[in-house]
Design a protein around this motif. Structure first.
Motif, short mmCIF file in Angstrom:
data_model
loop_
_atom_site.label_atom_id
_atom_site.label_comp_id
_atom_site.label_asym_id
_atom_site.label_seq_id
_atom_site.Cartn_x
_atom_site.Cartn_y
_atom_site.Cartn_z
N ARG A 27 -5.23 6.73 -4.80
CA ARG A 27 -5.63 8.11 -5.19
C ARG A 27 -6.24 8.61 -3.89
N ARG A 28 -5.73 9.97 -3.49
CA ARG A 28 -6.39 10.49 -2.32
C ARG A 28 -7.89 10.46 -2.24
N ARG A 29 -8.67 10.15 -1.05
CA ARG A 29 -10.00 10.21 -1.15
C ARG A 29 -10.41 11.57 -1.18
N LYS B 135 -5.15 3.39 4.04
CA LYS B 135 -6.57 2.82 3.70
C LYS B 135 -7.77 4.18 3.84
N ARG B 136 -7.42 4.62 4.94
CA ARG B 136 -8.76 5.80 4.94
C ARG B 136 -8.27 7.13 4.17
N ASP C 206 -7.46 5.28 -1.90
CA ASP C 206 -8.39 4.52 -2.56
C ASP C 206 -7.40 3.15 -2.71
N ASP C 207 -7.82 1.98 -3.36
CA ASP C 207 -7.26 0.95 -3.78
C ASP C 207 -6.05 1.16 -4.74
N ARG C 208 -6.37 2.21 -5.49
CA ARG C 208 -5.09 2.71 -6.50
C ARG C 208 -4.35 3.76 -6.05
N ARG D 47 0.84 -1.32 -0.06
CA ARG D 47 0.04 -0.06 -0.12
C ARG D 47 0.95 1.24 0.09
#
Length: 125
Positions: free
Chosen positions: A123-125, A115-116, A119-121, A43
């Motif tokens: 990129r910032r949420r 993780k927060r 995202d899984d790629r 990650r």
């Protein structure tokens, strides 16, 4: 007494390393994502943003925990001052094992923060 001093020095290695690397990582992540040095998890190695975030986050935690564990390690070894090598060695080994708990906790906390925040790629949420 010499063995107690040796155990004290040994027990202070983990907190001192945490303080050193924590302070460094909190300010400066390694420039390039690499497989040899730094906070290396799948990650954290997704992109430069996750790499930098993971180092700054884990670095702050390592610094704090290292500063907490340093005096606690000394205090935990004081009761066996003047005891035999077997007692001192056992106490020193227990202290070293207990010091691993915050290390694993830092990894878990950093992965949750990644993780927060991403995202899984990556990129910032």
């Amino acid at each position: 007494m010499a063995f107690w001093c040796f155990m004290l020095a040994t027990d202070l290695l983990v907190p001192l390393i945490m303080i050193g690397f924590g302070g460094t990582f909190a300010r400066h992540a390694p420039r390039e994502i690499n497989g040899l040095f730094g906070y290396r998890t799948p990650r954290s190695m997704r992109n430069q943003d996750t790499w930098t975030f993971a180092h700054h986050y884990s670095g702050r935690l390592m610094l704090r925990w290292g500063l907490v564990m340093l005096p606690l390690s000394v205090l935990a070894l004081l009761p066996v001052l003047g005891q035999g090598e077997e007692v001192t060695g056992t106490a020193g080994a227990v202290i070293c094992c207990v010091q691993l708990i915050p290390l694993f906790g830092i990894i878990a906390a950093t992965e949750r923060a990644l993780k927060r925040t991403f995202d899984d790629r990556g990129r910032r949420r």
